[in-house]
Design an enzyme around this catalytic site. Structure first.
Site, PDB file in Angstrom:
ATOM      1  N   THR A  55     -30.753 -55.030-126.088  1.00 56.97           N
ATOM      2  CA  THR A  55     -30.259 -55.273-124.737  1.00 56.97           C
ATOM      3  C   THR A  55     -30.264 -56.777-124.434  1.00 56.97           C
ATOM      4  O   THR A  55     -31.133 -57.518-124.917  1.00 56.97           O
ATOM      5  CB  THR A  55     -31.117 -54.488-123.716  1.00 56.97           C
ATOM      6  OG1 THR A  55     -30.572 -54.667-122.429  1.00 56.97           O
ATOM      7  CG2 THR A  55     -32.570 -54.926-123.703  1.00 56.97           C
ATOM      8  N   SER A  60     -38.895 -56.208-117.831  1.00 60.93           N
ATOM      9  CA  SER A  60     -39.520 -54.907-117.512  1.00 60.93           C
ATOM     10  C   SER A  60     -40.204 -54.400-118.777  1.00 60.93           C
ATOM     11  O   SER A  60     -39.929 -54.879-119.885  1.00 60.93           O
ATOM     12  CB  SER A  60     -38.468 -53.880-117.062  1.00 60.93           C
ATOM     13  OG  SER A  60     -37.717 -53.418-118.179  1.00 60.93           O
ATOM     14  N   TYR A 110     -39.594 -51.642-120.123  1.00 61.54           N
ATOM     15  CA  TYR A 110     -38.502 -51.113-120.958  1.00 61.54           C
ATOM     16  C   TYR A 110     -37.870 -52.235-121.790  1.00 61.54           C
ATOM     17  O   TYR A 110     -37.738 -52.118-123.013  1.00 61.54           O
ATOM     18  CB  TYR A 110     -37.425 -50.433-120.084  1.00 61.54           C
ATOM     19  CG  TYR A 110     -36.069 -50.505-120.743  1.00 61.54           C
ATOM     20  CD1 TYR A 110     -35.792 -49.751-121.876  1.00 61.54           C
ATOM     21  CD2 TYR A 110     -35.078 -51.405-120.288  1.00 61.54           C
ATOM     22  CE1 TYR A 110     -34.563 -49.868-122.535  1.00 61.54           C
ATOM     23  CE2 TYR A 110     -33.863 -51.523-120.930  1.00 61.54           C
ATOM     24  CZ  TYR A 110     -33.610 -50.753-122.051  1.00 61.54           C
ATOM     25  OH  TYR A 110     -32.407 -50.887-122.704  1.00 61.54           O
ATOM     26  N   HIS A 111     -37.461 -53.321-121.113  1.00 62.94           N
ATOM     27  CA  HIS A 111     -36.792 -54.395-121.859  1.00 62.94           C
ATOM     28  C   HIS A 111     -37.722 -54.945-122.944  1.00 62.94           C
ATOM     29  O   HIS A 111     -37.278 -55.302-124.029  1.00 62.94           O
ATOM     30  CB  HIS A 111     -36.346 -55.515-120.901  1.00 62.94           C
ATOM     31  CG  HIS A 111     -35.167 -55.144-120.027  1.00 62.94           C
ATOM     32  ND1 HIS A 111     -35.310 -54.646-118.753  1.00 62.94           N
ATOM     33  CD2 HIS A 111     -33.828 -55.207-120.240  1.00 62.94           C
ATOM     34  CE1 HIS A 111     -34.110 -54.414-118.220  1.00 62.94           C
ATOM     35  NE2 HIS A 111     -33.192 -54.749-119.099  1.00 62.94           N
ATOM     36  N   LYS A 130     -37.635 -53.166-126.264  1.00 66.92           N
ATOM     37  CA  LYS A 130     -36.512 -53.542-127.134  1.00 66.92           C
ATOM     38  C   LYS A 130     -36.844 -54.796-127.940  1.00 66.92           C
ATOM     39  O   LYS A 130     -36.365 -54.974-129.058  1.00 66.92           O
ATOM     40  CB  LYS A 130     -35.261 -53.798-126.292  1.00 66.92           C
ATOM     41  CG  LYS A 130     -34.742 -52.577-125.569  1.00 66.92           C
ATOM     42  CD  LYS A 130     -34.038 -51.648-126.522  1.00 66.92           C
ATOM     43  CE  LYS A 130     -33.309 -50.547-125.798  1.00 66.92           C
ATOM     44  NZ  LYS A 130     -32.651 -49.604-126.692  1.00 66.92           N
TER      45      LYS A 130
HETATM   46  P1  NAD Z   1     -29.115 -42.279-121.891  1.00 65.63           P
HETATM   47  O1  NAD Z   1     -30.467 -42.077-121.292  1.00 65.63           O
HETATM   48  O2  NAD Z   1     -27.940 -41.740-121.182  1.00 65.63           O
HETATM   49  O3  NAD Z   1     -29.085 -41.686-123.377  1.00 65.63           O
HETATM   50  C1  NAD Z   1     -30.162 -41.791-124.278  1.00 65.63           C
HETATM   51  C2  NAD Z   1     -30.203 -40.485-125.056  1.00 65.63           C
HETATM   52  O4  NAD Z   1     -31.253 -40.557-126.035  1.00 65.63           O
HETATM   53  C3  NAD Z   1     -30.522 -39.276-124.165  1.00 65.63           C
HETATM   54  O5  NAD Z   1     -29.570 -38.252-124.356  1.00 65.63           O
HETATM   55  C4  NAD Z   1     -31.916 -38.841-124.602  1.00 65.63           C
HETATM   56  O6  NAD Z   1     -32.117 -37.435-124.502  1.00 65.63           O
HETATM   57  C5  NAD Z   1     -31.963 -39.334-126.042  1.00 65.63           C
HETATM   58  N1  NAD Z   1     -33.319 -39.604-126.503  1.00 65.63           N
HETATM   59  C6  NAD Z   1     -34.248 -40.400-125.919  1.00 65.63           C
HETATM   60  N2  NAD Z   1     -35.374 -40.382-126.641  1.00 65.63           N
HETATM   61  C7  NAD Z   1     -35.136 -39.593-127.730  1.00 65.63           C
HETATM   62  C8  NAD Z   1     -35.910 -39.199-128.848  1.00 65.63           C
HETATM   63  N3  NAD Z   1     -37.183 -39.586-128.985  1.00 65.63           N
HETATM   64  N4  NAD Z   1     -35.343 -38.405-129.789  1.00 65.63           N
HETATM   65  C9  NAD Z   1     -34.055 -37.989-129.661  1.00 65.63           C
HETATM   66  N5  NAD Z   1     -33.283 -38.312-128.597  1.00 65.63           N
HETATM   67  C10 NAD Z   1     -33.822 -39.110-127.656  1.00 65.63           C
HETATM   68  O7  NAD Z   1     -28.951 -43.841-122.162  1.00 65.63           O
HETATM   69  P2  NAD Z   1     -27.622 -44.701-122.444  1.00 65.63           P
HETATM   70  O8  NAD Z   1     -27.230 -45.375-121.186  1.00 65.63           O
HETATM   71  O9  NAD Z   1     -26.644 -43.881-123.179  1.00 65.63           O
HETATM   72  O10 NAD Z   1     -28.222 -45.830-123.390  1.00 65.63           O
HETATM   73  C11 NAD Z   1     -28.229 -45.626-124.800  1.00 65.63           C
HETATM   74  C12 NAD Z   1     -28.868 -46.824-125.471  1.00 65.63           C
HETATM   75  O11 NAD Z   1     -28.147 -48.004-125.159  1.00 65.63           O
HETATM   76  C13 NAD Z   1     -30.314 -47.062-125.052  1.00 65.63           C
HETATM   77  O12 NAD Z   1     -31.077 -47.431-126.186  1.00 65.63           O
HETATM   78  C14 NAD Z   1     -30.212 -48.236-124.102  1.00 65.63           C
HETATM   79  O13 NAD Z   1     -31.383 -49.006-124.133  1.00 65.63           O
HETATM   80  C15 NAD Z   1     -29.014 -49.001-124.639  1.00 65.63           C
HETATM   81  N6  NAD Z   1     -28.319 -49.783-123.596  1.00 65.63           N
HETATM   82  C16 NAD Z   1     -27.751 -49.123-122.536  1.00 65.63           C
HETATM   83  C17 NAD Z   1     -27.079 -49.876-121.566  1.00 65.63           C
HETATM   84  C18 NAD Z   1     -26.432 -49.232-120.348  1.00 65.63           C
HETATM   85  O14 NAD Z   1     -25.922 -49.976-119.487  1.00 65.63           O
HETATM   86  N7  NAD Z   1     -26.408 -47.892-120.247  1.00 65.63           N
HETATM   87  C19 NAD Z   1     -26.995 -51.268-121.701  1.00 65.63           C
HETATM   88  C20 NAD Z   1     -27.612 -51.899-122.791  1.00 65.63           C
HETATM   89  C21 NAD Z   1     -28.267 -51.119-123.742  1.00 65.63           C
HETATM   90  N1  USQ Z   2     -29.212 -54.421-108.835  1.00 66.84           N
HETATM   91  C1  USQ Z   2     -28.844 -54.632-107.517  1.00 66.84           C
HETATM   92  N2  USQ Z   2     -28.587 -53.536-106.759  1.00 66.84           N
HETATM   93  C2  USQ Z   2     -28.654 -52.261-107.232  1.00 66.84           C
HETATM   94  C3  USQ Z   2     -29.031 -52.061-108.586  1.00 66.84           C
HETATM   95  C4  USQ Z   2     -29.312 -53.172-109.351  1.00 66.84           C
HETATM   96  O1  USQ Z   2     -28.741 -55.760-107.041  1.00 66.84           O
HETATM   97  O2  USQ Z   2     -28.411 -51.310-106.469  1.00 66.84           O
HETATM   98  C5  USQ Z   2     -29.446 -55.603-109.712  1.00 66.84           C
HETATM   99  C6  USQ Z   2     -30.805 -55.628-110.394  1.00 66.84           C
HETATM  100  O3  USQ Z   2     -31.777 -56.221-109.568  1.00 66.84           O
HETATM  101  C7  USQ Z   2     -30.495 -56.423-111.654  1.00 66.84           C
HETATM  102  C8  USQ Z   2     -29.030 -56.118-111.945  1.00 66.84           C
HETATM  103  O4  USQ Z   2     -28.498 -55.533-110.758  1.00 66.84           O
HETATM  104  O5  USQ Z   2     -30.599 -57.795-111.396  1.00 66.84           O
HETATM  105  C9  USQ Z   2     -28.817 -55.154-113.103  1.00 66.84           C
HETATM  106  O6  USQ Z   2     -29.531 -53.955-112.834  1.00 66.84           O
HETATM  107  P1  USQ Z   2     -29.128 -52.573-113.552  1.00 66.84           P
HETATM  108  O7  USQ Z   2     -29.991 -51.495-112.978  1.00 66.84           O
HETATM  109  O8  USQ Z   2     -27.659 -52.375-113.526  1.00 66.84           O
HETATM  110  O9  USQ Z   2     -29.486 -52.892-115.082  1.00 66.84           O
HETATM  111  P2  USQ Z   2     -30.855 -52.978-115.857  1.00 66.84           P
HETATM  112  O10 USQ Z   2     -32.001 -52.458-115.089  1.00 66.84           O
HETATM  113  O11 USQ Z   2     -30.982 -54.356-116.417  1.00 66.84           O
HETATM  114  O12 USQ Z   2     -30.639 -51.943-117.047  1.00 66.84           O
HETATM  115  C10 USQ Z   2     -29.351 -51.532-117.505  1.00 66.84           C
HETATM  116  C11 USQ Z   2     -29.573 -50.323-118.386  1.00 66.84           C
HETATM  117  C12 USQ Z   2     -30.449 -50.705-119.564  1.00 66.84           C
HETATM  118  C13 USQ Z   2     -29.815 -51.876-120.286  1.00 66.84           C
HETATM  119  C14 USQ Z   2     -29.556 -53.056-119.350  1.00 66.84           C
HETATM  120  C15 USQ Z   2     -28.717 -54.152-119.999  1.00 66.84           C
HETATM  121  O13 USQ Z   2     -30.188 -49.279-117.635  1.00 66.84           O
HETATM  122  O14 USQ Z   2     -30.581 -49.591-120.440  1.00 66.84           O
HETATM  123  O15 USQ Z   2     -30.663 -52.284-121.326  1.00 66.84           O
HETATM  124  O16 USQ Z   2     -28.759 -52.585-118.244  1.00 66.84           O
HETATM  125  S1  USQ Z   2     -29.292 -55.768-119.581  1.00 66.84           S
HETATM  126  O17 USQ Z   2     -29.451 -55.842-118.128  1.00 66.84           O
HETATM  127  O18 USQ Z   2     -28.301 -56.699-120.061  1.00 66.84           O
HETATM  128  O19 USQ Z   2     -30.576 -55.940-120.234  1.00 66.84           O
END
Ligand code: NAD
Ligand code: USQ
Length: 401
Positions: free
Chosen positions: A147, A182, A184-185, A188
């Site tokens: 991420t 966070s 979470y981050h 990664k």
């Molecule tokens: P999501 O929560 O919709 O999907 C993740 C899937 O993984 C789910 O279906 C969940 O059931 C499955 N999963 C989680 N833990 C598991 C495990 N231990 N074994 C098997 N399956 C498991 O999330 P997403 O938005 O599709 O994100 C997918 C990936 O992309 C994540 O790793 C996330 O960090 C990364 N990512 C997402 C975004 C975004 O904006 N959505 C941005 C950057 C990175």
């Molecule tokens: N934010 C607002 N208002 C809202 C929601 C969010 O101002 O109602 C702001 C947050 O404070 C943050 C930004 O928008 O500054 C992004 O927040 P987000 O919830 O869209 O994204 P984030 O929490 O960073 O996480 C999401 C995905 C995560 C992925 C990440 C990519 O859930 O899985 O890793 O985006 S990145 O941000 O580039 O790390």
């Protein structure tokens, strides 16, 4: 193209399912894997996808009817090391795409249990995979979702994974410093370190995709039939910011900009996510290579995005209010941000840049499902970085698969 299959871990998720479809549409043999834990976390948080989502068996059948192509579905937990190894031994895939992690920053900040669970399970799943690749499929290419938030918001340009530093007259190229925002981050960052290390010591082929925030909800393939729809998260725990703003605009609710809104991030359209994964697979890393691609196409501030959504509504004669609310996160609200993102372009990515038409089409999707929106889950942040919280914290039950 390899005659070995591609395994997609996390294939029931927002990005995993459209990726499985996209790879299948492009002729890859796809094994779709998920333990369905995300559906369970939704029940825990009282959240759900805006668009109804079919079960995996229903989706796979619908894809076969629509395209004539097979996707093989397996329910499996990547944290189950024995099951992971058996999967790799059975299919000896040419590539594995790893999406299967807990991916919400607010969810990881609810309390100690959620932070520990996020870091343990995310790191454990990736380690299981790395060991299985070393022992059973050393030529398999790992494409792992990292991420952009791993980098944080440093006051210098963000490079793609590595930076060349001169220090006391000496020079080296080293992993770019990380300062995520966070638990979470942070998970990664731990994964990235484990991947870089195992590429060095075991010769793992690895691509770490530092992806930005994804928006949109449809790809060419998911649009073919309602049963192929992917999930659409809009609530304060799972929804990403532009999708949330589109839902708020569609319902006439104020757009919730946290703090001053100068937080700038990299963003991309979900159609580019699936394309970036395909491009990475079809241009694999070599043995022992750990490479990092910054996977986003444009930078926006949160306030800038809110203004774009508001302008899109204005164009239809509809007014939208932008509300600055107290920021539940600890993050810089005004800062320098300039992140490189050239590698995927060099490999052929043709980005879908953010247009008003995309905002309009997301809003139309929301309007089709507006009765399903839970306004409480949409509007009020319930997890604070300083003190935790969240509806899920009420019962303190962290359910693990
Ligand atoms: P999501 O929560 O919709 O999907 C993740 C899937 O993984 C789910 O279906 C969940 O059931 C499955 N999963 C989680 N833990 C598991 C495990 N231990 N074994 C098997 N399956 C498991 O999330 P997403 O938005 O599709 O994100 C997918 C990936 O992309 C994540 O790793 C996330 O960090 C990364 N990512 C997402 C975004 C975004 O904006 N959505 C941005 C950057 C990175
Ligand atoms: N934010 C607002 N208002 C809202 C929601 C969010 O101002 O109602 C702001 C947050 O404070 C943050 C930004 O928008 O500054 C992004 O927040 P987000 O919830 O869209 O994204 P984030 O929490 O960073 O996480 C999401 C995905 C995560 C992925 C990440 C990519 O859930 O899985 O890793 O985006 S990145 O941000 O580039 O790390």
């Amino acid at each position: 193209m390899s005659d070995r299959p591609v395994v997609v871990l996390g294939a029931d998720g927002f990005l995993g399912w459209p990726t499985a479809l996209h790879l299948s549409a492009h002729g890859h043999q796809v094994i779709a894997v998920d333990n369905l834990v995300r559906r369970r976390w939704d029940r825990e948080c009282g959240t759900s996808s805006l668009a109804p989502i079919a079960s995996m068996p229903q989706r796979v059948r619908a894809w076969k009817r629509t395209s004539g192509r097979d996707i093989e579905w397996r329910r499996l937990d990547v944290c189950d090391a024995r099951a992971m190894s058996a999967l790799i031994a059975e299919f000896r895939p040419s590539a594995i795409v790893h999406f299967a992690e807990q991916r919400s920053a607010p969810f990881s900040m609810i309390d100690r249990e959620h932070a520990v669970m996020t870091q343990l399970r995310n790191v454990e799943g990736t380690l299981n995979l790395l060991f299985a690749l070393r022992d059973l499929a050393p030529d398999c290419h790992l494409v792992k979702l990292g991420t952009m938030g791993e980098y944080g918001t440093p006051n210098i340009d963000i490079e793609e994974g590595f930076i060349t530093i001169e220090h006391n007259g000496r020079r080296d190229t080293l992993p770019y410093p990380k300062r995520p925002g966070s638990f979470y981050h942070l998970s990664k960052v731990h994964d990235s370190n484990n991947m870089e290390f195992t590429s060095r010591i075991w010769g793992i082929r690895a691509t770490d995709l530092n992806q930005g925030v994804v928006y949109g909800c449809e790809t060419d393939e998911t649009a073919l039939h309602p049963t192929l729809a992917t999930r659409f998260d809009y609530d304060v725990i799972w929804g990403t910011v532009l999708n949330r703003f589109c839902v708020q605009a569609a319902l006439g609710q104020p757009l919730t900009v946290y703090g001053r809104g100068g937080q700038t991030r990299g963003f991309l359209d979900i159609r580019d996510t699936v394309e970036c994964i395909r491009i990475s697979i079809e241009n694999p890393a070599s043995r022992g290579q750990y490479r990092v691609f910054n996977q986003f196409t444009e930078q926006f501030s949160v306030k800038g995005l809110a203004e774009l959504v508001s302008q899109a509504r204005d164009a239809h004669g509809l007014s939208t209010t932008i509300k600055h609310i107290s920021n539940p996160r600890v993050e810089l609200e005004e800062h320098y941000y300039n992140a490189k993102h050239q590698h995927l372009i060099d490999l052929g990515l043709q980005p879908h840049l953010l247009r008003r038409t995309l905002i309009d089409s997301v809003i139309q999707t929301v309007e089709r499902h507006r009765k399903r929106v839970d306004l409480v889950a949409l509007q009020k942040p319930n997890v604070d970085w300083r003190s935790g919280g969240g509806r899920a914290a009420a019962d303190r039950q962290v359910t693990v698969a």
